[in-house]
Design a protein around this motif. Structure first.
Motif, mmCIF file in Angstrom:
data_model
loop_
_atom_site.group_PDB
_atom_site.id
_atom_site.type_symbol
_atom_site.label_atom_id
_atom_site.label_comp_id
_atom_site.label_asym_id
_atom_site.label_seq_id
_atom_site.Cartn_x
_atom_site.Cartn_y
_atom_site.Cartn_z
ATOM 1 N N ARG A 1 0.922 -0.973 0.168
ATOM 2 C CA ARG A 1 -0.151 -0.038 -0.185
ATOM 3 C C ARG A 1 1.230 1.455 0.046
ATOM 4 N N TYR A 2 2.126 1.274 0.760
ATOM 5 C CA TYR A 2 2.879 2.252 0.742
ATOM 6 C C TYR A 2 3.656 2.289 0.028
ATOM 7 N N ASP B 1 2.620 1.358 -4.074
ATOM 8 C CA ASP B 1 1.258 2.228 -4.356
ATOM 9 C C ASP B 1 1.266 3.831 -4.342
ATOM 10 N N LEU B 2 0.887 4.330 -2.798
ATOM 11 C CA LEU B 2 1.163 5.767 -2.348
ATOM 12 C C LEU B 2 1.958 6.125 -2.820
ATOM 13 N N GLN C 1 2.404 7.078 -6.650
ATOM 14 C CA GLN C 1 1.035 8.339 -6.661
ATOM 15 C C GLN C 1 1.474 9.294 -6.475
ATOM 16 N N THR D 1 -0.714 11.685 -1.972
ATOM 17 C CA THR D 1 -0.486 11.516 -1.940
ATOM 18 C C THR D 1 0.590 10.881 -0.389
ATOM 19 N N GLU E 1 -0.907 10.709 3.539
ATOM 20 C CA GLU E 1 -1.034 9.452 3.856
ATOM 21 C C GLU E 1 -0.326 8.717 4.099
ATOM 22 N N ARG E 2 1.209 8.768 3.431
ATOM 23 C CA ARG E 2 2.244 8.215 3.727
ATOM 24 C C ARG E 2 3.016 8.794 4.831
#
Length: 132
Positions: free
Chosen positions: A67-68, A70-71, A74, A78, A81-82
């Protein structure tokens, strides 16, 4: 400078199988390949592998590392969020460190008993019944 998967594995104390697994799981989506299909790692890739190892070694699950990753792909949208992911993970690492510290203190106290059993027996009584 570029590195082979074997060089990277040796540098980080991993197996080539582990690096291939990380790549397959999407933790290293940016790793380049040679014309023959072999993975090739740049200096920037080494920094990323170091981060993946750090997260894994501190208990982050593969799906969360994914997930990290992928962020990160992006882009800057992001970043908050990271950051939050890392802040939360840091809290877990600090908790683990406190638990390890407490466990180390217990181990040290047992070592102290074993180093001076006569004194410990005077303080605690019959060691056969109070220690393992």
């Amino acid at each position: 400078m570029n590195y082979t998967i074997h060089e990277v594995a040796n540098k980080f104390g991993l197996s080539t199988h582990t690096l291939r697994y990380y790549d397959k799981e999407g933790l290293m989506p940016f790793i380049g390949r040679t014309k023959s299909g072999n993975r090739v790692f740049s200096e920037a890739d080494l920094n990323w592998v170091k981060m993946v190892c750090c997260l894994k070694d501190t208990g982050m699950q593969i799906k969360e590392i994914k997930r990290y990753a992928d962020l990160c792909q992006q882009g800057m949208d992001t970043i908050n969020e990271r950051k939050e992911m890392l802040v939360e993970h840091r809290k877990q690492v600090l908790k683990q460190m406190e638990e390890l510290k407490n466990n180390l203190e217990l181990i040290d106290s047992k070592i102290a008993v074993y180093e001076n059993p006569e004194l410990a027996e005077k303080m605690y009584g019959d060691l056969e019944k109070t220690t393992f």
